[in-house]
Design an enzyme around this catalytic site. Structure first.
Site, PDB file in Angstrom:
ATOM      1  CB  SER A 133       9.006  -7.809  -6.527  1.00 37.83           C
ATOM      2  OG  SER A 133       9.024  -8.249  -7.731  1.00 37.83           O
ATOM      3  CE1 TYR A 146       5.432  -4.195  -7.789  1.00 37.21           C
ATOM      4  CE2 TYR A 146       7.339  -5.319  -8.650  1.00 37.21           C
ATOM      5  CZ  TYR A 146       6.009  -5.315  -8.164  1.00 37.21           C
ATOM      6  OH  TYR A 146       5.744  -6.589  -7.487  1.00 37.21           O
ATOM      7  CE  LYS A 150       6.549  -5.014  -4.447  1.00 31.61           C
ATOM      8  NZ  LYS A 150       5.744  -5.419  -3.315  1.00 31.61           N
TER       9      LYS A 150
HETATM   10  P1  NAP Z   1      -3.576  -8.898  -5.958  1.00 25.95           P
HETATM   11  O1  NAP Z   1      -4.146 -10.118  -6.124  1.00 25.95           O
HETATM   12  O2  NAP Z   1      -3.983  -7.632  -6.680  1.00 25.95           O
HETATM   13  O3  NAP Z   1      -3.802  -8.559  -4.235  1.00 25.95           O
HETATM   14  C1  NAP Z   1      -3.342  -7.393  -3.681  1.00 25.95           C
HETATM   15  C2  NAP Z   1      -4.503  -6.715  -2.595  1.00 25.95           C
HETATM   16  O4  NAP Z   1      -3.974  -5.633  -2.028  1.00 25.95           O
HETATM   17  C3  NAP Z   1      -5.679  -6.331  -3.281  1.00 25.95           C
HETATM   18  O5  NAP Z   1      -7.150  -7.128  -2.874  1.00 25.95           O
HETATM   19  C4  NAP Z   1      -5.661  -4.785  -3.398  1.00 25.95           C
HETATM   20  O6  NAP Z   1      -6.727  -4.215  -3.328  1.00 25.95           O
HETATM   21  C5  NAP Z   1      -5.202  -4.764  -1.942  1.00 25.95           C
HETATM   22  N1  NAP Z   1      -4.357  -3.484  -1.732  1.00 25.95           N
HETATM   23  C6  NAP Z   1      -3.771  -2.762  -2.790  1.00 25.95           C
HETATM   24  N2  NAP Z   1      -3.408  -1.517  -2.322  1.00 25.95           N
HETATM   25  C7  NAP Z   1      -4.032  -1.438  -0.879  1.00 25.95           C
HETATM   26  C8  NAP Z   1      -3.702  -0.469  -0.115  1.00 25.95           C
HETATM   27  N3  NAP Z   1      -3.411   0.619  -0.184  1.00 25.95           N
HETATM   28  N4  NAP Z   1      -4.317  -0.653   1.265  1.00 25.95           N
HETATM   29  C9  NAP Z   1      -4.937  -2.032   1.505  1.00 25.95           C
HETATM   30  N5  NAP Z   1      -4.986  -2.935   0.541  1.00 25.95           N
HETATM   31  C10 NAP Z   1      -4.586  -2.841  -0.649  1.00 25.95           C
HETATM   32  O7  NAP Z   1      -1.874  -9.065  -5.830  1.00 25.95           O
HETATM   33  P2  NAP Z   1      -0.685  -9.949  -5.499  1.00 25.95           P
HETATM   34  O8  NAP Z   1      -0.455 -10.481  -6.852  1.00 25.95           O
HETATM   35  O9  NAP Z   1      -1.471 -10.923  -4.336  1.00 25.95           O
HETATM   36  O10 NAP Z   1       0.128  -9.098  -4.954  1.00 25.95           O
HETATM   37  C11 NAP Z   1       0.398  -9.129  -3.610  1.00 25.95           C
HETATM   38  C12 NAP Z   1       2.012  -8.307  -3.121  1.00 25.95           C
HETATM   39  O11 NAP Z   1       2.966  -9.354  -3.826  1.00 25.95           O
HETATM   40  C13 NAP Z   1       2.085  -7.111  -3.848  1.00 25.95           C
HETATM   41  O12 NAP Z   1       2.981  -6.154  -2.639  1.00 25.95           O
HETATM   42  C14 NAP Z   1       2.947  -7.440  -4.919  1.00 25.95           C
HETATM   43  O13 NAP Z   1       3.791  -6.296  -5.448  1.00 25.95           O
HETATM   44  C15 NAP Z   1       3.663  -8.655  -4.426  1.00 25.95           C
HETATM   45  N6  NAP Z   1       4.328  -9.575  -5.569  1.00 25.95           N
HETATM   46  C16 NAP Z   1       3.380 -10.044  -6.348  1.00 25.95           C
HETATM   47  C17 NAP Z   1       4.049 -10.809  -7.628  1.00 25.95           C
HETATM   48  C18 NAP Z   1       3.091 -11.943  -8.583  1.00 25.95           C
HETATM   49  O14 NAP Z   1       3.479 -12.021  -9.391  1.00 25.95           O
HETATM   50  N7  NAP Z   1       1.871 -11.704  -8.119  1.00 25.95           N
HETATM   51  C19 NAP Z   1       5.392 -10.871  -7.807  1.00 25.95           C
HETATM   52  C20 NAP Z   1       6.185 -10.372  -6.960  1.00 25.95           C
HETATM   53  C21 NAP Z   1       5.693  -9.437  -5.889  1.00 25.95           C
HETATM   54  P3  NAP Z   1      -7.433  -3.692  -4.759  1.00 25.95           P
HETATM   55  O15 NAP Z   1      -7.594  -4.771  -5.624  1.00 25.95           O
HETATM   56  O16 NAP Z   1      -8.745  -3.016  -4.595  1.00 25.95           O
HETATM   57  O17 NAP Z   1      -6.357  -2.648  -5.533  1.00 25.95           O
END
Ligand code: NAP
Length: 240
Positions: A133, A146, A150
């Site tokens: 991130s 976090y 990251k």
């Molecule tokens: P999201 O829409 O919440 O999707 C994440 C998915 O991962 C969810 O289905 C979640 O399941 C699943 N998950 C969480 N913990 C898990 C585990 N221990 N084992 C298996 N699956 C798991 O999130 P996203 O925004 O796409 O984020 C994805 C990644 O990008 C993350 O690492 C996040 O930190 C990173 N990121 C996101 C952003 C942003 O702005 N969106 C920015 C920087 C970095 P549940 O819903 O059941 O928990």
């Protein structure tokens, strides 16, 4: 767009039931890869796989908590030989977690899944992309764990890139603000709106913006790219 992948090679995407992981899984299938889609949530991961299959792609689902070594081993053995790995799943920054537990959930899981995959002996030309991130290496955030977790993913990626190449390549992506289900509340908030206004691209990122970068870094097109941390943020960190 096929990115030069060999049709039928297998990619594992963790957290493929939602947001960025789902977008990566869908795009990977369209690029000809066989997708092993992992998530905690059964209904969500089955929906991702159904969408891929309806689109003519090849995918299998695994309900796997990446914090559970037995579940990871099971999902890996069901996946068969895995050429590409995307460590995407991780806890949301809005969660109130104990610092050490959160580091284990954020970066310990990335190390555990990657190690288990490396033990299977990935074929030549294999690659991993880890999702970090901008909050790790570029900007500070409210969440201590976090930001620390990251940044640690970037450090672990550099370890892989220098100590595991040429057997595999390892790169990381640092997304900025990406409009995914977990960010819905934030997008509507004053801070969310102001981040968009201050972004040179004047919008939040789409999950597909990240997916394209991930697939490029995994693909043969990026055969000499190893150890980078690529921001996918519309140029936001450059304005900081
Ligand atoms: P999201 O829409 O919440 O999707 C994440 C998915 O991962 C969810 O289905 C979640 O399941 C699943 N998950 C969480 N913990 C898990 C585990 N221990 N084992 C298996 N699956 C798991 O999130 P996203 O925004 O796409 O984020 C994805 C990644 O990008 C993350 O690492 C996040 O930190 C990173 N990121 C996101 C952003 C942003 O702005 N969106 C920015 C920087 C970095 P549940 O819903 O059941 O928990």
């Amino acid at each position: 767009m096929d990115f030069g992948f060999t049709r039928g090679d297998t990619i594992v995407v963790t957290g493929a039931g939602s947001g960025i992981g789902k977008a990566i899984a869908l795009m990977a299938a369209r690029a000809g890869l066989r997708v092993s889609a992992w998530d905690l949530a059964e209904a969500a991961i089955l929906a991702t796989v159904a969408e891929i299959q309806a689109d003519g792609g090849d995918a299998v689902a695994a309900v796997a908590d990446i914090g559970d070594p037995a579940a990871v081993a099971r999902a890996l053995s069901e996946a068969g030989p895995v050429r590409y790995l995307v460590n995407n799943a991780g806890p949301a920054s809005s969660r109130e977690l104990d610092f050490n537990d959160a580091l284990a959930a954020t970066v310990g899981t990335v190390q555990a899944v990657t190690d288990a995959w490396l033990r299977t002996g990935p074929a030549e030309g294999s690659a991993v992309v880890n999702i970090a991130s901008v909050a790790g290496n570029y900007v500070g955030t409210d969440s201590a764990w976090y930001s620390a977790g990251k940044a640690a993913i970037a450090g672990y990626t550099r370890h892989l890139a220098t100590r595991r190449a040429p057997a595999i390549r390892a790169n990381a992506i640092a997304p900025g603000f990406i409009a995914t289900p977990r960010m819905t509340g934030f997008a509507a908030s004053e801070l969310g709106q102001s981040l968009v206004e201050r972004n040179p691209m004047r919008r939040a990122g789409h999950a597909d913006d990240v997916a394209g970068a991930v697939l490029f870094l995994l693909s043969p097109l990026a055969a000499y790219i190893n150890g980078v941390l690529l921001p996918v943020d519309g140029g936001w960190v450059v304005t900081q």
